[in-house]
Design a protein around this motif. Structure first.
Motif, PDB file in Angstrom:
ATOM      1  N   MET A   1     -10.761  47.919  40.715  1.00 34.11           N
ATOM      2  CA  MET A   1      -9.442  48.281  41.258  1.00 34.11           C
ATOM      3  C   MET A   1      -8.843  47.174  41.921  1.00 34.11           C
ATOM      4  SD  MET A   1      -8.314  51.517  43.315  1.00 34.11           S
ATOM      5  CE  MET A   1      -7.049  51.425  44.499  1.00 34.11           C
ATOM      6  N   GLN A   2      -7.671  46.780  41.821  1.00 37.52           N
ATOM      7  CA  GLN A   2      -7.112  45.556  42.560  1.00 37.52           C
ATOM      8  C   GLN A   2      -6.359  46.128  43.693  1.00 37.52           C
ATOM      9  OE1 GLN A   2      -4.167  43.781  39.775  1.00 37.52           O
ATOM     10  NE2 GLN A   2      -2.800  45.632  39.646  1.00 37.52           N
ATOM     11  N   GLY A   3      -6.098  45.282  44.797  1.00 42.86           N
ATOM     12  CA  GLY A   3      -5.674  45.681  45.939  1.00 42.86           C
ATOM     13  C   GLY A   3      -4.034  45.737  45.704  1.00 42.86           C
ATOM     14  N   LEU A   4      -3.387  46.154  46.675  1.00 47.17           N
ATOM     15  CA  LEU A   4      -2.019  46.405  46.793  1.00 47.17           C
ATOM     16  C   LEU A   4      -1.209  44.990  46.367  1.00 47.17           C
ATOM     17  CD1 LEU A   4       0.437  48.021  46.965  1.00 47.17           C
ATOM     18  CD2 LEU A   4       0.324  47.865  49.457  1.00 47.17           C
ATOM     19  N   ALA A   5      -1.552  43.858  47.166  1.00 42.21           N
ATOM     20  CA  ALA A   5      -0.983  42.599  47.145  1.00 42.21           C
ATOM     21  C   ALA A   5      -1.003  41.940  45.558  1.00 42.21           C
ATOM     22  CB  ALA A   5      -1.615  41.669  48.124  1.00 42.21           C
ATOM     23  N   GLU A   6      -2.322  42.309  44.955  1.00 40.21           N
ATOM     24  CA  GLU A   6      -2.486  41.979  43.612  1.00 40.21           C
ATOM     25  C   GLU A   6      -1.728  42.644  42.637  1.00 40.21           C
ATOM     26  OE1 GLU A   6      -4.868  42.415  45.722  1.00 40.21           O
ATOM     27  OE2 GLU A   6      -5.881  40.389  45.848  1.00 40.21           O
ATOM     28  N   ALA A   7      -1.463  44.248  43.110  1.00 39.25           N
ATOM     29  CA  ALA A   7      -0.718  45.035  42.360  1.00 39.25           C
ATOM     30  C   ALA A   7       0.937  44.472  42.421  1.00 39.25           C
ATOM     31  CB  ALA A   7      -0.786  46.323  42.533  1.00 39.25           C
ATOM     32  N   VAL A   8       1.178  44.041  43.439  1.00 37.11           N
ATOM     33  CA  VAL A   8       2.579  43.731  43.677  1.00 37.11           C
ATOM     34  C   VAL A   8       2.749  42.517  43.060  1.00 37.11           C
ATOM     35  CG1 VAL A   8       4.259  42.936  45.499  1.00 37.11           C
ATOM     36  CG2 VAL A   8       3.026  45.095  45.782  1.00 37.11           C
ATOM     37  N   ALA A   9       2.207  41.641  43.218  1.00 38.66           N
ATOM     38  CA  ALA A   9       2.482  40.374  42.508  1.00 38.66           C
ATOM     39  C   ALA A   9       2.487  40.434  40.827  1.00 38.66           C
ATOM     40  CB  ALA A   9       1.344  39.456  43.077  1.00 38.66           C
ATOM     41  N   ALA A  10       1.472  41.195  40.398  1.00 41.61           N
ATOM     42  CA  ALA A  10       1.317  41.424  38.953  1.00 41.61           C
ATOM     43  C   ALA A  10       2.694  42.078  38.406  1.00 41.61           C
ATOM     44  CB  ALA A  10       0.246  42.258  38.440  1.00 41.61           C
ATOM     45  N   ARG A  11       3.007  43.079  39.125  1.00 43.05           N
ATOM     46  CA  ARG A  11       4.418  43.842  38.586  1.00 43.05           C
ATOM     47  C   ARG A  11       5.605  42.858  39.006  1.00 43.05           C
ATOM     48  NH1 ARG A  11       7.170  45.384  35.960  1.00 43.05           N
ATOM     49  NH2 ARG A  11       8.770  47.014  36.098  1.00 43.05           N
ATOM     50  N   CYS A  12       5.707  42.023  39.910  1.00 39.01           N
ATOM     51  CA  CYS A  12       6.740  41.162  39.908  1.00 39.01           C
ATOM     52  C   CYS A  12       6.831  40.034  38.922  1.00 39.01           C
ATOM     53  CB  CYS A  12       6.692  40.494  41.415  1.00 39.01           C
ATOM     54  SG  CYS A  12       7.178  41.385  42.884  1.00 39.01           S
ATOM     55  N   LEU A  13       5.477  39.720  38.433  1.00 42.05           N
ATOM     56  CA  LEU A  13       5.762  38.521  37.297  1.00 42.05           C
ATOM     57  C   LEU A  13       5.865  39.180  36.068  1.00 42.05           C
ATOM     58  CD1 LEU A  13       2.385  36.417  38.277  1.00 42.05           C
ATOM     59  CD2 LEU A  13       4.958  35.850  38.363  1.00 42.05           C
TER      60      LEU A  13
ATOM     61  N   LEU B   1       4.789  51.244  41.155  1.00 44.88           N
ATOM     62  CA  LEU B   1       5.573  50.248  41.903  1.00 44.88           C
ATOM     63  C   LEU B   1       6.780  49.871  40.995  1.00 44.88           C
ATOM     64  CD1 LEU B   1       2.599  47.677  42.937  1.00 44.88           C
ATOM     65  CD2 LEU B   1       3.966  49.209  44.223  1.00 44.88           C
ATOM     66  N   GLU B   2       8.001  49.804  41.615  1.00 44.77           N
ATOM     67  CA  GLU B   2       8.967  49.420  40.710  1.00 44.77           C
ATOM     68  C   GLU B   2       9.871  48.378  41.482  1.00 44.77           C
ATOM     69  OE1 GLU B   2      13.309  51.985  39.509  1.00 44.77           O
ATOM     70  OE2 GLU B   2      11.857  52.920  40.723  1.00 44.77           O
ATOM     71  N   VAL B   3      10.205  47.587  40.539  1.00 45.09           N
ATOM     72  CA  VAL B   3      11.220  46.260  40.990  1.00 45.09           C
ATOM     73  C   VAL B   3      12.418  46.951  41.021  1.00 45.09           C
ATOM     74  CG1 VAL B   3      11.731  43.986  40.493  1.00 45.09           C
ATOM     75  CG2 VAL B   3       9.522  44.831  40.000  1.00 45.09           C
ATOM     76  N   VAL B   4      13.316  46.893  42.273  1.00 44.71           N
ATOM     77  CA  VAL B   4      14.614  47.274  42.308  1.00 44.71           C
ATOM     78  C   VAL B   4      15.379  46.092  42.331  1.00 44.71           C
ATOM     79  CG1 VAL B   4      13.868  49.642  43.211  1.00 44.71           C
ATOM     80  CG2 VAL B   4      14.171  47.537  44.589  1.00 44.71           C
ATOM     81  N   ALA B   5      14.952  45.017  42.601  1.00 40.51           N
ATOM     82  CA  ALA B   5      15.843  43.599  42.670  1.00 40.51           C
ATOM     83  C   ALA B   5      14.867  42.437  42.525  1.00 40.51           C
ATOM     84  CB  ALA B   5      16.593  43.564  44.133  1.00 40.51           C
ATOM     85  N   ALA B   6      15.462  41.581  41.913  1.00 35.79           N
ATOM     86  CA  ALA B   6      14.537  40.279  41.899  1.00 35.79           C
ATOM     87  C   ALA B   6      15.399  39.203  41.350  1.00 35.79           C
ATOM     88  CB  ALA B   6      13.706  40.518  40.466  1.00 35.79           C
ATOM     89  N   GLY B   7      14.931  37.954  41.825  1.00 34.00           N
ATOM     90  CA  GLY B   7      15.903  36.738  41.690  1.00 34.00           C
ATOM     91  C   GLY B   7      14.887  35.678  41.957  1.00 34.00           C
ATOM     92  N   SER B   8      15.257  34.442  41.206  1.00 31.49           N
ATOM     93  CA  SER B   8      14.620  33.297  40.968  1.00 31.49           C
ATOM     94  C   SER B   8      15.568  32.067  41.123  1.00 31.49           C
ATOM     95  CB  SER B   8      13.557  33.064  39.845  1.00 31.49           C
ATOM     96  OG  SER B   8      14.592  33.180  38.844  1.00 31.49           O
ATOM     97  N   GLY B   9      14.787  31.045  41.548  1.00 37.26           N
ATOM     98  CA  GLY B   9      15.668  29.729  41.707  1.00 37.26           C
ATOM     99  C   GLY B   9      15.381  28.738  42.803  1.00 37.26           C
TER     100      GLY B   9
END
Length: 70
Positions: free
Chosen positions: A1-13, A47-55
């Motif tokens: 089982m992955q940790g919360l930080a890894e799950a957040v990073a994976a969902r963002c990617l 985990l649901e991404v509600v806002a994202a941005g890049s640049g």
């Protein structure tokens, strides 16, 4: 089982690859960009991404305002 930080990073990617347009994304292995996201988490598995941005662009001196609105 992955940790919360890894799950957040994976969902963002996942969101970045699936939802943000290809135009303007960096060339793999040659360029990079910053990615920021806000997620909603009812539980770690939902985990649901509600806002994202890049640049990495920033405002030029002509667009800057002393009042801070831009």
């Amino acid at each position: 089982m992955q940790g919360l930080a890894e799950a957040v990073a994976a969902r963002c990617l996942e969101h970045y690859e699936a939802r943000l347009p290809r135009r303007g994304k960096p060339q793999a292995g040659r360029e990079w960009t910053l990615l920021a996201a806000v997620l909603k988490a009812e539980e770690e598995e939902e985990l649901e991404v509600v806002a994202a941005g890049s640049g990495t662009k920033c405002l030029g001196s002509q667009e800057m305002r002393r009042e801070g609105e831009a």
